[in-house]
Structure formats: C-alpha cells, structure tokens
Write an enzyme that holds these catalytic residues in place. Structure first.
Site, mmCIF file in Angstrom:
data_model
loop_
_atom_site.group_PDB
_atom_site.id
_atom_site.type_symbol
_atom_site.label_atom_id
_atom_site.label_comp_id
_atom_site.label_asym_id
_atom_site.label_seq_id
_atom_site.Cartn_x
_atom_site.Cartn_y
_atom_site.Cartn_z
ATOM 1 N N ARG A 18 31.242 40.490 36.754
ATOM 2 C CA ARG A 18 31.185 39.590 35.594
ATOM 3 C C ARG A 18 29.988 39.890 34.703
ATOM 4 N NH1 ARG A 18 31.049 33.973 38.200
ATOM 5 N NH2 ARG A 18 29.881 35.228 39.662
ATOM 6 N N ASN A 36 35.282 34.198 37.955
ATOM 7 C CA ASN A 36 35.894 34.509 39.238
ATOM 8 C C ASN A 36 37.043 33.542 39.469
ATOM 9 O OD1 ASN A 36 34.164 36.584 39.946
ATOM 10 N ND2 ASN A 36 32.819 35.287 41.149
#
Length: 95
Positions: A18, A36
């Site tokens: 990320r 996520n």
C-alpha cells in the site's frame, strides 16, 4: 481521464504494498485510495490521465520487491467510487 478499480491478489499484505503504491501514484500525480481486504488482497481505486495510470498498472502487476502478485482484477471504477478518489492517493481502513 482513466478510472480503474483494482483487486490485487497474492502475497500483497505485510510487504509495504500500500505504501509503495501510494508513493508511486503520488509521483505520477494520480488520485484515489488503497486498502487491505480481510481476505488478504489489496483493493485500490486510481484516477488520472492514461499516460500516468498505465505505468502504475504495469507496476501493480509486479508490486514492490517483497510482494508476489498472482492476479490483478481490473474494472472501470463507478461514479460512486470516484467520489472518494478526488484527493491524493490515501490509505483506507481494512475492509
């Protein structure tokens, strides 16, 4: 403008995916979000010029050095998803 909704599978959590995606997207001037998912995947909505989104999509298929990307599902982002994609790419809570 190109708007894509991505679902990225493989070893993509716990490897800096990320943060690396955010950094690369910001460098390219893209907006959107990344998070996520509870199934171990990563989800993202990316908005920007095709000249910037296409290189990011190529990178997503590889990911950062510790990631192992096995599948990337891509679709056109919906109008509702784009409402939340107007700021520099940000991390959202896990879904």
């Amino acid at each position: 403008m190109k708007a894509v909704h991505l679902f990225i599978h493989g070893r993509v959590q716990g490897v800096g995916f990320r943060d690396a995606l955010r950094a690369r997207a910001q460098t390219l001037g893209l907006t959107g979000w990344v998070r996520n998912r509870s199934d171990g995947s990563v989800e993202a909505v990316i908005l920007g010029l095709a000249a910037a989104t296409d290189p990011l999509l190529d990178w997503v298929r590889r990911g950062p050095p510790l990631a192992t990307v096995t599948e990337v599902f891509e679709r056109i982002a919906t109008e509702q998803e784009l409402v939340s994609a107007t700021a520099p790419l940000r991390r959202l809570p896990t879904l």
